[in-house]
Design an enzyme around this catalytic site. Structure first.
Site, PDB file in Angstrom:
ATOM      1  N   LYS A  12      15.006  -3.757  -3.339  1.00 45.05           N
ATOM      2  CA  LYS A  12      14.035  -4.474  -2.503  1.00 45.05           C
ATOM      3  C   LYS A  12      14.680  -5.680  -1.827  1.00 45.05           C
ATOM      4  CE  LYS A  12       9.465  -6.017  -1.744  1.00 45.05           C
ATOM      5  NZ  LYS A  12       8.091  -6.176  -2.134  1.00 45.05           N
TER       6      LYS A  12
ATOM      7  N   GLU B 238       8.952  -6.869   8.218  1.00 41.82           N
ATOM      8  CA  GLU B 238       8.508  -5.464   8.317  1.00 41.82           C
ATOM      9  C   GLU B 238       8.474  -4.941   9.751  1.00 41.82           C
ATOM     10  OE1 GLU B 238       5.384  -4.435   5.431  1.00 41.82           O
ATOM     11  OE2 GLU B 238       4.724  -2.911   6.838  1.00 41.82           O
TER      12      GLU B 238
ATOM     13  N   ARG C 254      11.646  -2.353   6.265  1.00 37.62           N
ATOM     14  CA  ARG C 254      10.662  -2.678   5.213  1.00 37.62           C
ATOM     15  C   ARG C 254       9.466  -1.726   5.227  1.00 37.62           C
ATOM     16  NH1 ARG C 254       9.145  -8.771   3.039  1.00 37.62           N
ATOM     17  NH2 ARG C 254       7.881  -8.076   1.296  1.00 37.62           N
TER      18      ARG C 254
ATOM     19  N   HIS D  49       1.632   4.855   0.751  1.00 38.69           N
ATOM     20  CA  HIS D  49       0.585   3.841   0.888  1.00 38.69           C
ATOM     21  C   HIS D  49      -0.439   4.161   1.967  1.00 38.69           C
ATOM     22  CE1 HIS D  49       3.176   1.624  -1.791  1.00 38.69           C
ATOM     23  NE2 HIS D  49       2.347   0.585  -1.812  1.00 38.69           N
TER      24      HIS D  49
ATOM     25  N   HIS E 128      -3.732   3.893   0.266  1.00 41.17           N
ATOM     26  CA  HIS E 128      -4.697   2.833   0.609  1.00 41.17           C
ATOM     27  C   HIS E 128      -6.058   3.423   0.965  1.00 41.17           C
ATOM     28  CE1 HIS E 128      -1.762  -0.722   1.577  1.00 41.17           C
ATOM     29  NE2 HIS E 128      -2.084  -0.655   0.304  1.00 41.17           N
TER      30      HIS E 128
ATOM     31  N   HIS F 186      -3.992   0.296  -8.016  1.00 40.82           N
ATOM     32  CA  HIS F 186      -3.169   0.464  -6.813  1.00 40.82           C
ATOM     33  C   HIS F 186      -2.070   1.509  -7.038  1.00 40.82           C
ATOM     34  CE1 HIS F 186      -0.908  -0.601  -3.219  1.00 40.82           C
ATOM     35  NE2 HIS F 186       0.163  -0.787  -3.963  1.00 40.82           N
TER      36      HIS F 186
HETATM   37  N1  GLY Z   1       4.917  -4.290  -1.163  1.00 42.27           N
HETATM   38  C1  GLY Z   1       5.573  -3.911   0.014  1.00 42.27           C
HETATM   39  C2  GLY Z   1       6.405  -4.985   0.602  1.00 42.27           C
HETATM   40  O1  GLY Z   1       6.693  -5.972  -0.041  1.00 42.27           O
HETATM   41  O2  GLY Z   1       6.783  -4.893   1.735  1.00 42.27           O
END
Ligand code: GLY
Length: 365
Positions: free
Chosen positions: A227, A237, A241, A248, A252, A264
């Site tokens: 990450k 993002e 990202r 999701h 979601h 989640h």
């Molecule tokens: N939880 C996804 C992110 O941190 O981009």
């Protein structure tokens, strides 16, 4: 102890993520060396406060921290709770020189980070994630948010922490559903970024489910390293990202229909199962790899089917209003193999015909 440094080059922001069994000595040193003159507000929830509140207060006793405990659960990630914390801090005359310590799972981390990012135009925050989900995902990378009646995480900011202290000892006390909740995000990191890590899950499922410390430390370290690399390349993002959103888009939608009463990670696991089928249906992913993913979810005690009660058309409607949708068209991170995703220049999510998306969902019903 493992130390990982996150370096957000364009903002010249750099912070350490420390992973060790117990975090208290390092926390004490860090706070007393770099933040000696600051007031401290610890934001936590009632569960964590009951288990570890005395300990953290004792460790930081020389700094006389103010503890603010919120109700556990997603409902606390609200405008109301944020305003209550802010008013309490304002009423007690906490200044811009205050340091917030977010001590809890994803809800506490996201909410505290958001409070920190707007309080008196921004004050520092230290993240101490106590759940697996927060350790492998939400405490890393500076996303903060609250929920509204319109959806999850719709109001928030990017606010990088001063440091993240990851204590493996917290996982021993984590309730099983919370543990599996985090495992889903960890499995996601392996599916999307790292085939070898995927095989580690396949080959060590017993140890992982038994919460063997060595296995969990390996998982946490690997997820954080992956990450960190993503966040360093694409903090806001706009590209890479997006890959973290695998599972999701559909996840979601399930979460929203469930009124956020379903965990989640479980919704993401359902979403990953359906989005795996979507990749296979469109020819991007082999059916053999798709099968391995579905089998791994099951092996990890995670759902790999979506209950009939989640109606496909309603799911699609929810996907259209997801914050990742473009012109009301749902976007999907698309697997091309284990640890491989489809990419076009800096774009990592793609749209598909509605009928194909619905068919993929049908395959996991
Ligand atoms: N939880 C996804 C992110 O941190 O981009």
């Amino acid at each position: 102890m493992t130390k990982i440094t996150v370096d957000i080059h364009h903002e010249s922001a750099q912070y350490p993520i420390l992973i060790q069994d117990s975090i208290y000595d390092e926390l004490n040193d860090f706070v007393n060396n770099g933040y000696r003159d600051r007031d401290i507000v610890i934001i936590t929830d009632d569960n964590i406060n009951a288990l570890f509140g005395d300990k953290i207060q004792k460790v930081l006793a020389n700094r006389n921290p103010h503890i603010r405990s919120i109700q556990p659960g997603e409902r606390s990630k609200s405008r109301e709770t944020k305003a209550q914390i802010e008013d309490e801090m304002l009423g007690k005359e906490f200044g811009r020189d205050t340091l917030i310590i977010a001590f809890g799972g994803g809800v506490v981390g996201d909410l505290s980070g958001f409070v920190a990012s707007t309080y008196k135009r921004g004050i520092p925050v230290i993240q101490i994630p106590t759940s697996l989900l927060a350790m492998v995902d939400s405490a890393i990378g500076g996303k903060t948010a609250i929920n509204t009646i319109y959806g999850k995480n719709l109001i928030g900011s990017f606010w990088q922490p001063e440091a993240v202290f990851v204590g493996m000892e917290f996982l021993v006390r984590l309730p099983e559903p919370e543990f599996l909740n985090g495992l889903a995000e960890a499995v996601k990191m392996a599916i999307v970024f790292d085939e070898e890590f995927f095989e580690y899950f396949e080959n060590n499922s017993q140890k992982i489910l038994a919460r063997d410390n060595e296995a969990l430390t390996h998982i946490v370290e690997r997820c954080i390293t992956l990450k960190k690399e993503v966040v360093e390349e694409d903090e806001k993002e706009s590209g890479l990202r997006q890959c973290l959103n695998f599972g999701h888009t559909i996840g979601h939608a399930v979460e929203s229909i469930a009124g956020y009463n379903e965990k989640h990670g479980f919704c993401v696991a359902m979403g990953m199962a359906a989005e795996t089928q979507l990749a296979a249906l469109t020819g991007a992913l082999s059916w053999t790899d798709a099968d391995r993913i579905l089998k791994l979810l099951e092996k990890m005690h995670l759902p790999n089917t979506i209950n009939e009660k989640y109606e496909k058309q309603l799911m699609y409607k929810k996907m259209k209003s997801d914050k990742k949708a473009v012109n009301q068209t749902p976007m999907f991170v698309t697997l091309q193999g284990l640890g491989k995703v489809k990419k076009n220049k800096n774009q990592f999510s793609f749209s598909f015909d509605k009928s194909t998306v619905l068919k993929a969902i049908s395959l996991v019903k």
